[in-house]
Design an enzyme around this catalytic site. Structure first.
Site, short mmCIF file in Angstrom:
data_model
loop_
_atom_site.label_atom_id
_atom_site.label_comp_id
_atom_site.label_asym_id
_atom_site.label_seq_id
_atom_site.Cartn_x
_atom_site.Cartn_y
_atom_site.Cartn_z
N TRP A 104 0.65 -1.38 -0.03
CA TRP A 104 0.46 0.29 0.26
C TRP A 104 0.94 1.48 -0.03
O TRP A 104 0.52 1.97 0.03
CB TRP A 104 -0.40 0.00 1.28
CG TRP A 104 -2.09 -0.95 0.94
CD1 TRP A 104 -2.20 -2.02 0.44
CD2 TRP A 104 -3.52 -1.14 2.15
NE1 TRP A 104 -3.53 -2.79 0.48
CE2 TRP A 104 -3.75 -2.49 1.69
CE3 TRP A 104 -3.25 -0.38 3.12
CZ2 TRP A 104 -4.63 -2.84 2.25
CZ3 TRP A 104 -4.36 -0.92 4.10
CH2 TRP A 104 -5.05 -2.32 3.86
N LYS A 105 2.48 0.79 0.31
CA LYS A 105 3.17 2.21 0.15
C LYS A 105 2.11 2.83 1.32
O LYS A 105 1.70 3.10 2.25
CB LYS A 105 3.86 2.94 -1.08
CG LYS A 105 4.07 1.75 -2.08
CD LYS A 105 4.32 2.97 -3.07
CE LYS A 105 4.52 1.80 -4.44
NZ LYS A 105 5.12 2.25 -5.39
N HIS A 133 12.72 -1.84 -0.08
CA HIS A 133 12.23 -1.55 -1.12
C HIS A 133 12.53 -0.26 -2.01
O HIS A 133 13.73 0.54 -0.75
CB HIS A 133 10.87 -1.12 -1.08
CG HIS A 133 9.45 -0.99 -2.09
ND1 HIS A 133 9.75 0.49 -2.70
CD2 HIS A 133 8.54 -1.13 -2.43
CE1 HIS A 133 8.71 0.67 -3.52
NE2 HIS A 133 8.82 -0.97 -3.51
N GLU A 149 11.68 2.54 -2.95
CA GLU A 149 11.70 4.05 -2.00
C GLU A 149 12.54 3.64 -1.14
O GLU A 149 12.55 4.51 -0.34
CB GLU A 149 10.01 3.96 -2.47
CG GLU A 149 9.58 3.62 -3.79
CD GLU A 149 8.41 3.65 -3.34
OE1 GLU A 149 7.88 3.22 -2.27
OE2 GLU A 149 7.52 3.43 -4.65
N GLU A 160 11.65 -5.89 -8.51
CA GLU A 160 11.25 -5.05 -9.30
C GLU A 160 12.34 -3.84 -9.76
O GLU A 160 12.77 -3.37 -9.10
CB GLU A 160 10.65 -3.86 -8.16
CG GLU A 160 9.79 -4.98 -6.92
CD GLU A 160 9.21 -3.64 -5.51
OE1 GLU A 160 7.63 -4.50 -6.04
OE2 GLU A 160 9.10 -3.70 -5.69
N GLY A 205 5.72 2.27 -10.53
CA GLY A 205 4.37 3.75 -10.37
C GLY A 205 4.29 4.33 -11.45
O GLY A 205 3.98 5.30 -11.64
N GLY A 213 2.53 -2.62 -6.28
CA GLY A 213 1.93 -0.96 -5.42
C GLY A 213 0.64 -0.47 -5.58
O GLY A 213 -0.74 -1.06 -5.33
N GLY A 214 -0.04 0.51 -6.99
CA GLY A 214 -1.22 1.17 -7.44
C GLY A 214 -2.25 -0.31 -7.25
O GLY A 214 -2.73 0.60 -6.56
#
Ligand code: PEP
Length: 250
Positions: free
Chosen positions: A11-12, A95, A97, A167, A173, A234-235
């Site tokens: 979900w981030k 991750h 990010e 990834e 994203g 993710g999204g």
């Protein structure tokens, strides 16, 4: 070797606790599956509502990060023991990010992976190259380093329990999915490096996900590749569309 596919949502930094409860209530029957492992990885404050709402639903709940120490003077951090006691069974580690915005290094990721296994939480360890690295032709070498460093010091038995998520950063994203051939090539290389270091049996056991703009339309083709054992999403995991990914075979 039949590896059970694992499809995890990430979900981030999305959904408040109330929204988490609502979404879990809406989705739990829709994503129930005996064929694949389904996991919701959610922000720390959403763990409790998600665990409560998903009780008995057969859906795993995961965190998106954790510290590598049991406790101590680490203001603002969350300990693996806290997660374990709550009933969290997975944790996303390294991750891109986190690496990019929070300076996580391979060494930190390695400490976290070790710790997660020690407390009995399944790590979903992420790796992936930038567009620059892909264009420079160094993707495989880069991934091999991330995998070797991330798994350093673990036993073969421990490695067999790790989930690895490949990834490509340029696909996260962005709506730009790697082709199934590109994703397969790297996931195969991941399995190969695991085999070189930990042996062929371990390589055949370890589950390797693809992540990067997975959606209801492209999931089936990606997950059909021989070395792709599911996805980190993710999204699309924030929406009802997630059920199409979980039921990609239908
Ligand atoms: C991710 O967050 O791990 C991810 C793959 O995101 P997205 O599916 O949105 O590309």
């Amino acid at each position: 070797m039949m590896r059970k596919k694992i499809i995890a949502g990430n979900w981030k930094m999305n959904k408040t606790p109330k929204e988490a409860t609502e979404f879990c209530k809406l989705m739990k029957d829709k994503v129930a599956s005996s064929e694949v492992d389904v996991v919701f990885c959610v922000p720390f404050v959403d763990l409790y509502p998600a665990l409560e709402e998903l009780k008995g639903a057969g859906i795993g709940v995961g965190a998106e990060n954790m510290h590598f120490e049991d406790s101590g003077a680490y203001t603002g951090e969350i300990s693996p023991l806290m997660l374990k006691e709550m009933g969290v069974s997975y944790v996303v580690l390294g991750h891109s990010e986190r690496r990019q915005y929070f300076n996580e290094t391979n060494d930190m990721v390695n400490k976290k992976v070790k710790k997660a296994l020690e407390v009995g939480i399944t790590p979903i360890m992420c790796c992936g190259e930038t567009l620059e690295q892909r264009e420079a032709g160094i993707t495989i070498e880069w991934i091999r380093i991330q995998i070797k460093c991330g798994l350093a010091g673990l036993t073969a038995e421990e490695v067999s329990k790790v989930v690895i998520a490949y990834e490509p950063i340029w696909a996260i994203g962005t709506g730009k999915t790697a082709t199934s051939e590109q994703a397969q090539e790297v996931c195969k290389a991941v399995r190969q490096v695991v085999g070189e270091v930990y042996g062929e049996t371990t390589a055949q056991q370890v589950r390797i996900q693809y992540g990067g703009s997975v959606n209801g339309k492209n999931a089936a083709e990606l997950f059909a590749m021989p070395d792709i054992d599911g996805g980190l999403v993710g999204g699309a995991s924030l929406k009802e569309e997630f059920q199409e990914i979980v039921h990609y075979q239908k």
